[in-house]
Design a protein around this motif. Structure first.
Motif, PDB file in Angstrom:
ATOM      1  N   GLU A 154     113.963  13.996 -24.442  1.00 45.84           N
ATOM      2  CA  GLU A 154     114.183  14.504 -23.084  1.00 45.84           C
ATOM      3  C   GLU A 154     115.517  14.011 -22.535  1.00 45.84           C
ATOM      4  OE1 GLU A 154     112.026  14.524 -18.677  1.00 45.84           O
ATOM      5  OE2 GLU A 154     111.161  13.374 -20.325  1.00 45.84           O
ATOM      6  N   GLU A 155     115.807  12.726 -22.747  1.00 42.86           N
ATOM      7  CA  GLU A 155     117.079  12.176 -22.266  1.00 42.86           C
ATOM      8  C   GLU A 155     118.255  12.763 -23.041  1.00 42.86           C
ATOM      9  OE1 GLU A 155     119.292   7.856 -21.530  1.00 42.86           O
ATOM     10  OE2 GLU A 155     117.192   7.931 -22.183  1.00 42.86           O
ATOM     11  N   GLN A 156     118.107  12.927 -24.351  1.00 43.62           N
ATOM     12  CA  GLN A 156     119.165  13.563 -25.142  1.00 43.62           C
ATOM     13  C   GLN A 156     119.470  14.957 -24.625  1.00 43.62           C
ATOM     14  OE1 GLN A 156     118.879  13.399 -29.483  1.00 43.62           O
ATOM     15  NE2 GLN A 156     117.457  11.676 -29.312  1.00 43.62           N
ATOM     16  N   ASN A 157     118.417  15.687 -24.291  1.00 44.56           N
ATOM     17  CA  ASN A 157     118.573  17.049 -23.796  1.00 44.56           C
ATOM     18  C   ASN A 157     119.305  17.062 -22.455  1.00 44.56           C
ATOM     19  OD1 ASN A 157     118.124  19.821 -24.300  1.00 44.56           O
ATOM     20  ND2 ASN A 157     116.426  19.840 -22.849  1.00 44.56           N
ATOM     21  N   THR A 158     118.977  16.124 -21.580  1.00 47.58           N
ATOM     22  CA  THR A 158     119.631  16.030 -20.268  1.00 47.58           C
ATOM     23  C   THR A 158     121.111  15.721 -20.421  1.00 47.58           C
ATOM     24  OG1 THR A 158     117.586  15.274 -19.210  1.00 47.58           O
ATOM     25  CG2 THR A 158     119.653  14.782 -18.071  1.00 47.58           C
ATOM     26  N   ILE A 159     121.429  14.756 -21.268  1.00 49.00           N
ATOM     27  CA  ILE A 159     122.821  14.382 -21.516  1.00 49.00           C
ATOM     28  C   ILE A 159     123.603  15.569 -22.077  1.00 49.00           C
ATOM     29  CG2 ILE A 159     124.320  12.933 -22.951  1.00 49.00           C
ATOM     30  CD1 ILE A 159     122.078  10.771 -22.767  1.00 49.00           C
ATOM     31  N   SER A 160     123.003  16.259 -23.038  1.00 46.24           N
ATOM     32  CA  SER A 160     123.675  17.390 -23.682  1.00 46.24           C
ATOM     33  C   SER A 160     123.946  18.512 -22.699  1.00 46.24           C
ATOM     34  CB  SER A 160     122.833  17.907 -24.850  1.00 46.24           C
ATOM     35  OG  SER A 160     122.642  16.910 -25.827  1.00 46.24           O
ATOM     36  N   ARG A 161     122.977  18.799 -21.824  1.00 46.77           N
ATOM     37  CA  ARG A 161     123.150  19.881 -20.848  1.00 46.77           C
ATOM     38  C   ARG A 161     124.296  19.581 -19.880  1.00 46.77           C
ATOM     39  NH1 ARG A 161     117.488  19.949 -20.242  1.00 46.77           N
ATOM     40  NH2 ARG A 161     117.749  19.001 -18.177  1.00 46.77           N
ATOM     41  N   ARG A 162     124.389  18.329 -19.432  1.00 43.07           N
ATOM     42  CA  ARG A 162     125.457  17.961 -18.499  1.00 43.07           C
ATOM     43  C   ARG A 162     126.833  18.121 -19.134  1.00 43.07           C
ATOM     44  NH1 ARG A 162     122.412  12.573 -16.021  1.00 43.07           N
ATOM     45  NH2 ARG A 162     120.982  13.731 -14.662  1.00 43.07           N
ATOM     46  N   LEU A 163     126.959  17.706 -20.370  1.00 33.69           N
ATOM     47  CA  LEU A 163     128.242  17.837 -21.069  1.00 33.69           C
ATOM     48  C   LEU A 163     128.546  19.293 -21.402  1.00 33.69           C
ATOM     49  CD1 LEU A 163     127.816  14.711 -23.324  1.00 33.69           C
ATOM     50  CD2 LEU A 163     129.647  15.029 -21.653  1.00 33.69           C
ATOM     51  N   GLU A 164     127.504  20.047 -21.692  1.00 31.88           N
ATOM     52  CA  GLU A 164     127.688  21.458 -22.042  1.00 31.88           C
ATOM     53  C   GLU A 164     128.224  22.258 -20.861  1.00 31.88           C
ATOM     54  OE1 GLU A 164     125.295  24.491 -25.006  1.00 31.88           O
ATOM     55  OE2 GLU A 164     124.165  23.070 -23.782  1.00 31.88           O
ATOM     56  N   LEU A 165     127.845  21.900 -19.644  1.00 32.12           N
ATOM     57  CA  LEU A 165     128.351  22.581 -18.452  1.00 32.12           C
ATOM     58  C   LEU A 165     129.872  22.426 -18.342  1.00 32.12           C
ATOM     59  CD1 LEU A 165     125.635  21.687 -15.775  1.00 32.12           C
ATOM     60  CD2 LEU A 165     126.115  23.948 -16.719  1.00 32.12           C
ATOM     61  N   ILE A 166     130.360  21.230 -18.650  1.00 35.27           N
ATOM     62  CA  ILE A 166     131.813  21.009 -18.622  1.00 35.27           C
ATOM     63  C   ILE A 166     132.487  21.836 -19.709  1.00 35.27           C
ATOM     64  CG2 ILE A 166     133.637  19.279 -18.833  1.00 35.27           C
ATOM     65  CD1 ILE A 166     131.592  17.192 -17.873  1.00 35.27           C
ATOM     66  N   ASP A 167     131.900  21.830 -20.916  1.00 34.40           N
ATOM     67  CA  ASP A 167     132.473  22.601 -22.023  1.00 34.40           C
ATOM     68  C   ASP A 167     132.546  24.090 -21.698  1.00 34.40           C
ATOM     69  OD1 ASP A 167     133.048  20.521 -23.690  1.00 34.40           O
ATOM     70  OD2 ASP A 167     131.277  20.731 -24.945  1.00 34.40           O
ATOM     71  N   LYS A 168     131.522  24.607 -21.040  1.00 38.21           N
ATOM     72  CA  LYS A 168     131.503  26.042 -20.716  1.00 38.21           C
ATOM     73  C   LYS A 168     132.631  26.408 -19.760  1.00 38.21           C
ATOM     74  CE  LYS A 168     126.638  27.075 -21.669  1.00 38.21           C
ATOM     75  NZ  LYS A 168     125.328  27.455 -21.105  1.00 38.21           N
TER      76      LYS A 168
END
Length: 383
Positions: A154-168
């Motif tokens: 769950e924490e990995q998923n949260t971290i990944s989503r936050r970084l993915e928003l910047i990448d997008k």
């Protein structure tokens, strides 16, 4: 809990080419081959990939790519990463790339691993393994022995989503800029066709090509903006670095200058930065860049048009020296001898068309630099 990468991931790299020669690379085909220059901004630039024969592809089934594989460069510019999100054709990798495949989805989220490989922690690991090496190389045994922290899924998923928003957001800016560069190319081609050159005038005849040296030993312990080949290849963003991490002298980047790489010119590397955005630190560039300088933002846009054209790239490629792809260069005096293909009496018209477009591109490039700083901050917080 920490886990050893080699215990929970499939990690493979190509061992040798089994005699594959340069002529065996194909311009088109059904079997793609990826090398380090094809990895840009965390993705594979499929349009720049070469091809190999079916027979060569089938020789190495252990490195046939699958969707969601992570790629990381292990030779030369080490640590460039990409995630394979789709595969429209069978694909494999050249000898300078490791494939990482998540074989433990109950422990790792693939995107989390992808972002870990971009963190300061992992970059420090790379630096500790290659420091002092004559030819930088990341060894598989060292990579496999690395242990990293695994928080809950769950924490990995949260971290990944936050970084993915910047990448997008960075990706969107890059797409918009790519479209604007294509518009500049179309304007330039039309202009050259309408106003062909009446006289043979070279870049060196018209523009200043002199560059001052930035002496690292005289500038210890200060921050600079580094326009380097690795930084261009990773994300086309200069990095704010300390001179303490730089070992050799560089070039000072001039206002209204345009940088073009003399290394492997078949892979286009062109920078036309607006230095107003980078005024807090000195901007310096790798000696692998040739710099051509304008006297105004309008002339900078004009130079960018010329250096970004396919005709200029073809000119550089046809004048390279060196026997291998990794060492091919064009001499600076040759690079600036290129004959300008349009009537210089009409250049003001071209400048007025392309200068506002280049300003728009520069604004987004600097926005991406700021976004990357935010992303690095987030990475350092979580890894």
């Amino acid at each position: 809990m920490k886990y050893r990468l080699g215990d929970l991931l499939y990690i493979k790299g190509r061992i040798g080419w089994k005699g594959l020669k340069k002529k065996e690379y194909l311009d088109k085909g059904d079997y793609r081959i990826i090398n380090g220059t094809n990895i840009i901004n965390g993705k594979v630039n499929w349009s720049s990939c070469g091809f190999i024969s079916k027979e060569r592809y089938n020789e190495s089934p252990e490195i046939m790519l699958k969707a969601n594989d992570i790629l990381i460069t292990k030779d030369g510019t080490i640590g460039k990463v990409a995630i394979v999100e789709e595969l429209s054709k069978p694909s494999t990798v050249a000898s300078g790339i490791f494939i990482l495949r998540n074989t433990s989805p109950n422990i790792w989220i693939t995107k989390y691993l992808y972002y870990y490989l971009q963190s300061y922690d992992f970059k420090s690991f790379i630096h500790s393994r290659i420091e002092g090496s004559v030819i930088p190389h990341l060894y598989q045994k060292d990579f496999e022995s690395l242990s990293i922290k695994s928080p809950s899924l769950e924490e990995q998923n949260t971290i990944s989503r936050r970084l993915e928003l910047i990448d997008k957001k960075i990706d969107l800016n890059n797409q918009l800029n790519d479209n604007l560069v294509e518009l500049i190319n179309l304007i330039y081609l039309k202009f050259c066709a309408d106003f062909p050159a009446k006289e043979k005038v070279s870049l060196d005849d018209v523009f200043n090509t002199s560059t001052k040296t930035f002496n690292v030993n005289e500038n210890k312990n200060i921050n600079i903006w580094h326009f380097s080949i690795p930084n261009f290849d990773c994300n086309k963003q200069p990095q704010c670095e300390s001179t303490n991490s730089i070992k050799s002298n560089k070039k000072k980047v001039n206002s209204f200058g345009v940088l073009v790489s003399k290394l492997n010119p078949n892979f286009k590397r062109i920078w036309a930065p607006n230095l107003d955005f980078y005024s807090n630190y000195s901007p310096i560039a790798s000696p692998e860049f040739i710099q051509i300088n304008g006297n105004s933002q309008e002339e900078q846009a004009l130079i960018f048009c010329i250096l970004n054209s396919e005709e200029y790239t073809d000119f550089l490629v046809s004048n390279t020296t060196g026997s291998t792809n990794s060492r091919q260069r064009v001499k600076p005096k040759i690079a600036v001898s290129y004959i300008i293909p349009f009537d210089l009496d009409k250049k003001k018209g071209l400048e007025s068309l392309v200068s506002p477009i280049l300003k728009d591109i520069q604004q987004r490039e600097f926005e991406n630099t700021k976004l990357q700083i935010i992303k690095d901050t987030v990475l350092n917080k979580y890894f």
